[in-house]
Write a protein that holds these residues in place. Structure first.
Motif, PDB file in Angstrom:
ATOM      1  N   ILE A  26      57.554   4.654 -54.495  1.00 55.06           N
ATOM      2  CA  ILE A  26      58.811   4.079 -54.984  1.00 55.06           C
ATOM      3  C   ILE A  26      58.544   3.166 -56.173  1.00 55.06           C
ATOM      4  N   LEU A  74      56.033   2.965 -58.231  1.00 52.30           N
ATOM      5  CA  LEU A  74      55.553   3.624 -59.444  1.00 52.30           C
ATOM      6  C   LEU A  74      56.653   4.468 -60.080  1.00 52.30           C
ATOM      7  N   THR A  75      57.475   5.121 -59.268  1.00 49.66           N
ATOM      8  CA  THR A  75      58.568   5.897 -59.843  1.00 49.66           C
ATOM      9  C   THR A  75      59.536   4.970 -60.566  1.00 49.66           C
ATOM     10  N   TYR A  76      59.776   3.791 -59.955  1.00 48.35           N
ATOM     11  CA  TYR A  76      60.695   2.864 -60.602  1.00 48.35           C
ATOM     12  C   TYR A  76      60.092   2.208 -61.834  1.00 48.35           C
ATOM     13  N   SER A  77      58.757   2.229 -61.946  1.00 50.63           N
ATOM     14  CA  SER A  77      58.184   1.700 -63.180  1.00 50.63           C
ATOM     15  C   SER A  77      58.671   2.542 -64.361  1.00 50.63           C
ATOM     16  N   ASP A  78      59.090   3.749 -64.080  1.00 50.51           N
ATOM     17  CA  ASP A  78      59.747   4.572 -65.102  1.00 50.51           C
ATOM     18  C   ASP A  78      61.261   4.495 -64.977  1.00 50.51           C
ATOM     19  N   ALA A  79      61.779   4.820 -63.778  1.00 49.90           N
ATOM     20  CA  ALA A  79      63.228   4.997 -63.626  1.00 49.90           C
ATOM     21  C   ALA A  79      64.003   3.728 -63.960  1.00 49.90           C
ATOM     22  N   PHE A  80      63.435   2.585 -63.621  1.00 52.21           N
ATOM     23  CA  PHE A  80      64.158   1.332 -63.833  1.00 52.21           C
ATOM     24  C   PHE A  80      64.486   1.131 -65.308  1.00 52.21           C
ATOM     25  N   TYR A  81      63.556   1.532 -66.176  1.00 52.80           N
ATOM     26  CA  TYR A  81      63.774   1.291 -67.599  1.00 52.80           C
ATOM     27  C   TYR A  81      64.513   2.433 -68.282  1.00 52.80           C
ATOM     28  N   ARG A  82      64.554   3.562 -67.616  1.00 54.01           N
ATOM     29  CA  ARG A  82      65.068   4.751 -68.285  1.00 54.01           C
ATOM     30  C   ARG A  82      66.445   5.160 -67.789  1.00 54.01           C
ATOM     31  N   MET A  83      66.746   4.819 -66.516  1.00 55.00           N
ATOM     32  CA  MET A  83      67.915   5.422 -65.870  1.00 55.00           C
ATOM     33  C   MET A  83      69.085   4.453 -65.709  1.00 55.00           C
ATOM     34  N   ALA A  84      68.992   3.255 -66.263  1.00 53.16           N
ATOM     35  CA  ALA A  84      70.050   2.282 -66.006  1.00 53.16           C
ATOM     36  C   ALA A  84      71.419   2.892 -66.271  1.00 53.16           C
TER      37      ALA A  84
END
Lengths: 202, 542, 99
Positions: free
Chosen positions: C86, C88-98
């Motif tokens: 979770i 590590l996935t959010y290390s991407d998704a948090f910045y990309r998927m807002a």
């Protein structure tokens, strides 16, 4: 050899295997929950809109049905351990009935949505917001996968019921039933999270 | 492979090859719950599929000699997809655990079988089913075989009109083989160790199977759900990864690599286990730093779980994630370096016996170092962007997967062959095979590093003339490599029928499998199970 | 045969299971009430209650409290693995998927 092959050792070996198997199931469902959270973070408003389609009443009743089935499964194991195979068989039958009841209510909920044209790839759905398409995709995937697991649980319990009335499961030899219980309670636990995430977010 | 050896004389019990459990013919194998028979069947299946994969690879190389002469671009895509799917999912991922793990883990622990023998047999059937589905995707439905590459990247895998669903389903089924094998082994190691076989007396191969088992259990379900979503996306319009329906293709890559990077460790960890077995035996020395090797294996499994993002540096994921994953990737190099150091230190000042298994073990260290160090180049963000999607990656994956795990399998095969079949092979021919393989391998794959740095993109069917020389060298290398493989397998298969009888312990090995006859009796040990009374293997630190 | 005793889960009384069942139903009622009344932090409360229910399920119905120490500890491994996926996935998704 004699010490190692003891019934107690066998039971604990079997339980190790079942717990490990449940870890893999946990990761399997876990990935879907992760996808859910990422897409919900992306489309908060669409997820709320999508959840308006859920019927909180049938959802709550279904949750209660499943919780009760967990109770009867747990009681069935205690009954066998107390040497009461007849009671246990009855409780297993009740567990299966509740499981099937859950699936029926679930099927009704799917039916209501499908009649409205809300199913993956439907023309109605494809006209909606992207977040809602995702919401229903997740809804069908996650509840469908959960339903499949529950169905497998019912099938396995049917086997256990047969073993119990034939006396092949007994107080000294109930590792199989205990493992079935573990699986059943796990499937129940998945629903404990599916319920608030799909039904309670309006 | 029904050829039976004779029990060696330690016990009167019949060997597992002669004791069919009252069944005959194919059923004696297919219905057997004997972990040794299952291991041998896996080995035969893996080697057959390996043969298919090699032929596909040769055809691919042949195309690069003169693109278009033997196939068109679409057929080229299909061929490399099948090559990848077969080699990875049918051969190298089940690979060492399924074949050698099944055969040797219970014996090394001093047990009669794995914890769940019937589950083990079911797992073998599942493997065959999955393999059949994958192979059916070549021709079923009157559609072409999948052309997506083994990674099934969306959105192309959702759009492609080829048999992607079937191939993905086959890989999904094969995933259960991985999960159940890992589950069986971890349970076996926990509950079936002989008396006195404490954790730190375990052979290192068993330790790596333990670490691998956990990775198999905790990573494979991720692949299962990911491929399931691709199949649902293709057939039911659920578009979680489909940008046309609000989905996110990068989430596919996350999910796919969350499995597929740890999968590299599913392949490599047991390979490291074999090397850790072979080197001390042929250096006539206790392994250097037993506990370090154990903890390094666990650390590789753990950290390897958290580095998948380095496959996605150019996918468009966020910059923060790229930095995080790049850093974690470098961390993996530490425990890996520890292992290489320990192996070399074990060899140092040993009384080395240059037998065939050691040739392969040292080859593993050499090729793995090249593969691993080239991995560091790609783990760094800036060079990655330059070499990503070029032949450099193709060279790297082949050095790590084929160049490392391959020699480890050959090391295991030559090390354990006398034990498994009770026959000895011709050492000189085996060494000749090794030499030709080694030359062929480097002639085939090293030019790919250079081609990649010069900018030759991977997966391309055709190329500008300036790459021609490198392509020709690589293709010639593929022929040398194939010749080496023919010699190696010809020698081993010949030995099955005409080999001399092998003694119980031809190499002076000290783990438990060498204390039973060659081939082992059906119950692994004639008479009582062994008791480890003293710290045997690996306990004396150098 | 002390080994055998340690391997077996004791018989849990019917009454204990009944209490757990009632507790679960009460939690279900609370979580629905929270959502229907649209209380502040409804999502957080819903999830908190879900974890509580899962805990009861795990420790009582699944008998984790009577399990061997090893199985009690090793369950942290898949949980830890999942949490790292979770994060590590959010290390991407948090910045990309807002949204």
């Amino acid at each position: 050899m004699a010490v190692r092959a003891e019934a107690g050792q066998k039971a604990v070996t079997a339980r190790y295997g079942m717990w490990f198997f449940l870890y893999t199931e946990f990761i399997l469902f876990g990935m879907l929950f992760l996808l859910y959270s990422v897409f919900r973070y992306r489309f908060p408003a669409d997820f709320h809109a999508g959840a308006m389609e859920e019927n909180i009443l049938t959802g709550s009743v279904n949750t209660a049905v499943l919780l009760t089935s967990s109770l009867t499964m747990a009681l069935a194991i205690s009954a066998v351990k107390k040497g009461n195979n007849r009671l246990s068989a009855g409780l297993q039958l009740l567990t299966m009935a509740l499981g099937i009841g859950f699936l029926c209510i679930k099927a009704y909920e799917w039916y209501v949505k499908i009649v409205k044209g809300l199913y993956p790839g439907s023309p109605v759905l494809l006209k909606m917001h992207p977040g809602e398409i995702i919401y229903f995709g997740l809804y069908y995937t996650m509840t469908g996968l959960h339903g499949l697991h529950l169905f497998a649980g019912v099938a396995v319990t049917a086997y256990m019921f047969y073993f119990t009335i034939k006396g092949r499961i007994s107080a000294d030899n109930c590792a199989r039933l205990e493992n079935t219980g573990l699986y059943w309670h796990f499937v129940d636990m998945v629903w404990m999270f599916l319920f608030p995430l799909f039904y309670l977010i309006t | 492979m029904g050829e039976g050896g004779e029990g060696e004389g330690i016990g009167k019990d019949k060997s597992y090859l002669e004791n069919a459990g009252g069944r005959s013919g194919i059923a004696a194998w297919m219905l057997s719950t004997d972990h040794k028979r299952i291991g041998v069947m896996y080995l035969a299946a893996l080697m057959s599929f390996f043969g298919v994969g090699v032929v596909l690879g040769l055809v691919l190389r042949l195309n690069m000699l003169h693109p278009g002469a033997i196939m068109n671009a679409q057929q080229y895509n299909e061929t490399f997809s099948l090559h990848g799917v077969i080699m990875l999912f049918l051969v190298i991922i089940p690979g060492i655990p399924a074949a050698f793990g099944n055969f040797f883990l219970p014996i090394m622990l001093g047990a009669r079988d794995v914890a769940f023998p019937r589950l083990n047999r079911l797992t073998w059937w599942i493997y065959l089913t999955g393999a059949a589905i994958v192979l059916a995707s070549i021709f079923l439905n009157n559609v072409n075989p999948p052309d997506t590459g083994w990674t099934f990247y969306v959105p192309y895998s959702i759009r492609s009109q080829t048999n992607v669903s079937l191939a993905a389903l086959g890989v999904f089924v094969l995933g259960f083989t991985s999960i159940l094998t890992g589950l069986n082994f971890v349970t076996t190691i926990h509950t079936m160790r002989a008396r006195g076989m404490t954790w730190f007396r375990l052979p290192l191969f068993a330790w790596t199977l333990y670490a691998t088992g956990w990775v198999q259990m905790l990573a494979t379900p991720v692949l299962a759900i990911t491929l399931l979503l691709v199949v649902l996306g293709r057939n039911f319009g659920i578009g979680l990864f489909n940008p046309a329906r609000g989905g996110d293709p990068i989430m596919y890559e996350h999910s796919f690599w969350t499995y597929s990077h740890p999968a590299v460790y599913i392949m490599v960890l047991p390979a490291m286990g074999i090397i850790s077995e072979v080197i001390p035996v042929f250096a006539r020395k206790a392994i250097f730093g037993y506990k370090f090797i154990v903890f390094a294996a666990l650390a590789i499994a753990g950290v390897g779980y958290a580095v998948w993002g380095h496959h996605m540096f150019v996918s468009g994921m966020s910059d923060n994630a790229r930095v995080v994953f790049s850093f974690l990737t470098f961390l993996v190099a530490v425990p890996t370096g520890v292992k290489v150091f320990n192996w070399v230190a074990t060899l140092y000042k040993g009384s080395i016996r240059m037998d065939v298994p050691l040739y392969w073990a040292v080859t593993f260290i050499f090729l793995f170092s090249i593969g691993g160090l080239s991995g560091l180049i790609m783990g760094a963000l800036a060079p990655n962007i330059d070499v990503h999607g070029t032949y450099f990656i193709a060279a790297h994956i082949h050095y790590v997967v084929f160049g490392s795990v391959g020699p480890a399998i050959f090391a295991g095969l030559h090390y354990w062959f006398p034990k498994m079949f009770g026959k000895m092979y011709n050492q000189r021919r085996a060494k000749l095979g090794w030499l030709i393989f080694f030359i062929g391998f480097n002639v085939l794959y090293f030019p790919m590093f250079i081609l990649g740095l010069k900018g030759m993109p991977r997966r391309w069917f055709d190329y500008p003339p300036r790459f021609h020389t490198g392509q020709v060298i690589a293709t010639v290398g593929s022929w040398i490599l194939a010749a080496g493989l023919i010699i190696i397998f010809g020698n081993l298969i010949g030995a099955l029928f005409k080999g001399e009888k092998a003694p119980a312990d031809p190499w002076g090995g000290r783990t438990l499998e060498w204390q039973t006859s060659s081939p082992p009796p059906a119950e692994n040990f004639s008479g009582a199970l062994p008791v480890m009374e003293e710290a045997g293997y690996g306990a004396e630190e150098a | 045969m002390s080994e055998r005793k340690e391997n077996e889960i004791p018989i849990v009384s019917y009454r204990t299971f009944f209490y757990i069942w009632i507790a679960l139903l009460v939690l279900l009622a609370i979580t629905v009430a929270v959502a229907v009344m649209n209380a502040a932090h409804a999502l957080g409360l819903n999830l908190l209650i879900a974890f509580l229910m899962a805990w009861l399920d795990l420790f009582f119905f699944m008998n984790l409290r009577h399990e061997r120490l090893f199985l009690k500890i090793i369950i942290l491994l898949p949980i830890f693995a999942y949490i790292s996926i979770i994060v590590l996935t959010y290390s991407d998704a948090f910045y990309r998927m807002a949204g």
